[in-house]
Design an enzyme around this catalytic site. Structure first.
Site, PDB file in Angstrom:
ATOM      1  N   THR A 142      12.483  21.538  55.477  1.00 10.26           N
ATOM      2  CA  THR A 142      12.588  21.453  56.932  1.00 10.26           C
ATOM      3  C   THR A 142      11.323  21.957  57.583  1.00 10.26           C
ATOM      4  OG1 THR A 142      13.621  22.195  58.968  1.00 10.26           O
ATOM      5  CG2 THR A 142      13.951  23.626  57.092  1.00 10.26           C
ATOM      6  N   ASP A 144      11.160  23.038  60.376  1.00 11.40           N
ATOM      7  CA  ASP A 144      11.524  24.166  61.239  1.00 11.40           C
ATOM      8  C   ASP A 144      11.375  25.523  60.531  1.00 11.40           C
ATOM      9  OD1 ASP A 144      12.125  22.207  63.016  1.00 11.40           O
ATOM     10  OD2 ASP A 144      14.302  22.453  62.935  1.00 11.40           O
ATOM     11  N   MET A 190       7.635  21.154  67.705  1.00  9.38           N
ATOM     12  CA  MET A 190       9.048  21.174  67.297  1.00  9.38           C
ATOM     13  C   MET A 190       9.479  22.567  66.830  1.00  9.38           C
ATOM     14  SD  MET A 190       9.589  17.634  65.263  1.00  9.38           S
ATOM     15  CE  MET A 190      10.033  16.144  66.148  1.00  9.38           C
TER      16      MET A 190
END
Ligand code: F6P
Length: 421
Positions: A142, A144, A190
């Site tokens: 990910t 993130d 993001m």
């Protein structure tokens, strides 16, 4: 015992290096022909299993599979699809078993973030609750960087490098223009609820006055007055202000500053658009001319500037997932363990899927500077090794050469189709 087939799939937001993990899984499994049967991939993640839409990766050559290591995005298609609990939708699990049985699947490798590890965890439970033996292993991914337990997540290091490089380059631009034109540049990145990607922008600043002058984190409540004073201070002292803003920044009421109004299957709000909001606020209150950019898919697809460390870790985790299955492990996910910062050393460990499913790891307070607008030295020490090294793809006619696999469908064996709820 007869050899069982493999099901591998990609899930959630794709990255510059998720295909490097796919490469690690497939190349390692191909080396163990005595243990594994066919290596299938799900077209669009778990949806490929539910709809019996399997891909025979055996139809692609060794060189095509090797080229995955250099190709961004999800070669087999990804998905945002949430498996409900067993009690809520037993039919979905029965369907999975029906498809797995029909194609003699004994191994399930699921490559994704926290939501996807929840899917892997639920599939691992089929063995216990519905009596279908399956080995389920997660492969972390990910941008993130919000999976717990693992030191970091494949995909993140490359986005981190892209963001640090981009804010440094754009800051050179705005610094040139600032005297008579643009004074403010805002880069939106993001990261949803976690500020890791925004924090990575901070790596570009090496001394007092370097950009980014301000980072806005989801972990820090947006305070307009403090923020505008900081922008003004930067323009007064350095001539311009370059900012990195996380898409997940929230106001004192806990609302995202910019929410597109749509939600995905997991209930996550679609984010994007905080950069123009922040830029306009600065213009309205301080009068500075601005430019802004939303890095959006550019940041997570930017394989040309991927971090070598990230590519190596993505591949190693795919390989490790297969090796865990060979060792008889089940319901686990390989993780990265940091051994030292300088020199940077890492190794691979493992954790239970139940520890990572649906858990979000945010930035610790000690990584955010006291004023809430920057990163600490400790954070820099954590982030810096993850962006080290370049691993360029091959270029032809001035463009990177990426592979598109044949993705040949496995003939269907079931007459019944499945409608997803
Ligand atoms: O989950 C990773 C991520 O890249 C987030 O940072 C971002 O908010 C989201 O995916 C975007 O998802 P999608 O591509 O489904 O719109």
């Amino acid at each position: 015992m007869a050899k069982k087939n493999i099901f591998y799939a990609q899930s959630g937001g794709v990255t510059a290096v998720i295909n490097a993990s796919a490469c690690g899984v497939i190349e390692t499994a191909r080396k163990h022909k005595d243990k594994f049967g066919k290596i299938y991939a799900g077209r669009n993640g778990i949806i490929g299993a539910l709809t019996e839409d399997l891909i025979d990766t055996g139809k692609d050559s060794a060189s095509a599979i090797a080229a995955l290591r250099y190709t961004p995005s999800g070669a087999f298609g990804s998905c945002r699809y949430k498996l409900k609990g067993l009690q809520e939708n037993k039919a979905e699990y029965e369907r999975l078993i029906e498809v797995f049985k029909a194609h003699d699947i004994g191994y399930f490798f699921y490559n994704g973030g926290g939501d996807s590890q929840d899917t892997a965890h639920k599939v691992s439970q089929i063995g216990q609750t519905l009596g279908y033996p399956i080995v389920a292993i997660g492969v972390p991914k990910t941008v993130d960087n919000d999976l717990p337990i693992t030191d970091n997540c494949p995909g993140f290091g490359s986005v981190a490098k892209y963001v640090a490089v981009s804010i440094r380059e754009a800051a050179f631009d705005v610094a040139s223009m600032a005297k008579t034109s643009t004074k403010v540049f805002v880069l939106e990145v993001m990261g949803r609820h976690a500020g890791w990607i925004a924090a990575a922008g901070g790596l570009a600043a090496e001394k007092e006055g370097d950009a980014p002058h301000i980072i806005l984190f989801p972990e820090v409540t947006f305070d307009e007055t403090k923020f505008l004073a900081k922008v003004k201070h930067s323009v007064d002292n350095y001539g311009y202000c370059a900012l990195v803003v996380s898409e997940g920044v929230k106001n004192a009421q806990g609302q995202f500053l910019a929410e597109a109004g749509t939600r995905d299957a997991f209930g996550h709000a679609q984010l994007g658009g905080v950069a123009p909001f922040i830029a306009q606020l600065i213009k309205d209150k301080l009068g500075y001319k601005y430019h802004w950019a939303v890095a959006d898919y550019l940041q997570r697809a930017a394989r040309h500037i991927a971090s070598k460390t990230d590519v190596e870790q993505a591949y190693a985790l795919g390989k490790a997932a297969v090796e865990l299955a060979l060792k008889g492990e089940n319901a686990v996910m390989p993780i990265i363990i940091r051994k030292s910062n300088k020199p940077y050393k890492w190794t691979i460990g493992k954790t239970e899927l139940s520890n990572v499913a649906n858990v979000e790891r945010k930035m610790p307070a000690e990584y955010i500077s006291a004023d809430g607008f920057g990163i600490t030295e400790k954070c820099r020490e954590y982030l810096s090794p993850l962006i080290q090294g370049e691993d360029y793809p091959k270029y032809k006619n001035g463009l990177p050469q990426y592979v598109t696999l044949k993705n040949v469908a496995v003939p269907k064996k079931l007459s019944a189709t499945f409608t997803m709820k």
